[in-house]
Design a protein around this motif. Structure first.
Motif: not given
Lengths: 205, 205
Positions: B158, B161-162, B164-165
């Motif tokens: 987690i 996550y940053k 990811y688009d």
């Protein structure tokens, strides 16, 4: 479910006249209550059924020019002798109220918006063909001169499409509406539009 | 309607186990017949009901290691003692056949894909909370040690996550599926994925 995604996103829709843009925008706004159309200022006279503050803010040329010199517009343009402009104040009010914003403007205006708001989302709606566009304009019973003018403007506008983020072809209104709904939905899910503090709150036990 | 948009787009989905990723991917593939899952190679033994060439390409460790040294993988990883890898050949075959590709891999693999295919689209699925994730893992009747290991791996994942688009929260499976469908639909409408020669053909009279 908590609001994890930021609002205040600006969606710009451009399309040559006859593409079905107005119908599509109306349907989109009906489907998404947290998306609001930014009302433009214009010096054009109200048409029957149009209401000040709903369809446009109708102002006289003097007021419009004063607003230009006060730099109250993000973008403004003269179209067929009338002035149209997007007021900074209207946009910032909608943002403060937590809405996403829909703007119906031309390619020139879209460029100004993108410059001021780099995170804005530009969508260009295309007719399936020039023949179909001409057919649609003919159905409106407009005179040949107007149609010719609009077609030539359409070609000019269409040449700008590469500047836009998304291209939607309006061959079928339901499919084009679905495309627009998907674009708004997907853009709202972008990591860059997430409230990172909310995410971190969830995952800190 | 002519195909105006390029296929061969790569959608990567990552999620900690217990997030509902497998169900979501299955539903997404059923809804979109022009999206195909890239089948991974693995050294893990087939579970009952799993078929070689459908769920995975099941290979022995020697074969897998040979494929690594031949640089046949875009990305590979060891998870709980087993090897998993995405073969370049599998991806390029799907691209040649005109499909969009779905990849179910972890954050490390997602980064490798983005490096090799900068236009690929990375989607991270999050559970609504860590408590809910724990509850879902408990429902699977897994032992406490496995759950503990998975939760700790989840927190690690987690934190990525940053990169990811898109972020999709799986609080409700139908809503999360709709989010995924919107992302695929919208990405396909991006100007950068359009066939510019097709557009120009339409507008050259």
């Amino acid at each position: 479910m908590m609001e994890l995604y930021k609002r205040g996103n600006i969606f710009v829709i451009s399309a040559p006249s006859g593409t079905g843009k107005t119908t599509l925008c109306d349907r989109l706004l009906k489907a998404l209550t947290d998306l609001k159309m930014s009302i433009s200022h214009t010096t054009r006279k109200p048409r029957p059924g149009e209401t000040d503050g709903v369809d446009y803010f109708f102002v006289d040329k003097e007021t419009f020019e004063k607003m230009i010199s006060n730099e109250e517009f993000i973008e403004w343009a003269e179209v067929y002798g009338n002035f149209y402009g997007t007021s900074k104040n209207v946009i910032s009010q909608l943002m403060k109220q937590g809405y996403d914003i829909l703007l119906d403007i031309d390619a020139q205006g879209a460029k100004s918006i993108k410059k001021l708001y780099p995170e804005s989302i530009l969508i260009f709606i295309l007719p399936p063909s020039m023949e179909e566009l001409e057919r649609r304009l003919l159905q409106r019973n407009e005179d040949k001169d107007t149609i010719k003018k609009r077609l030539s403007k359409a070609e000019e506008e269409i040449s700008q499409y590469k500047f836009y983020d998304y291209i939607v072809i309006n061959d079928n209104i339901e499919e084009a509406l679905n495309d627009l709904l998907c674009i708004v939905c997907a853009e709202r899910l972008k990591t860059k539009r997430i409230k990172h503090d909310e995410i971190e709150k969830i995952f800190k036990k």
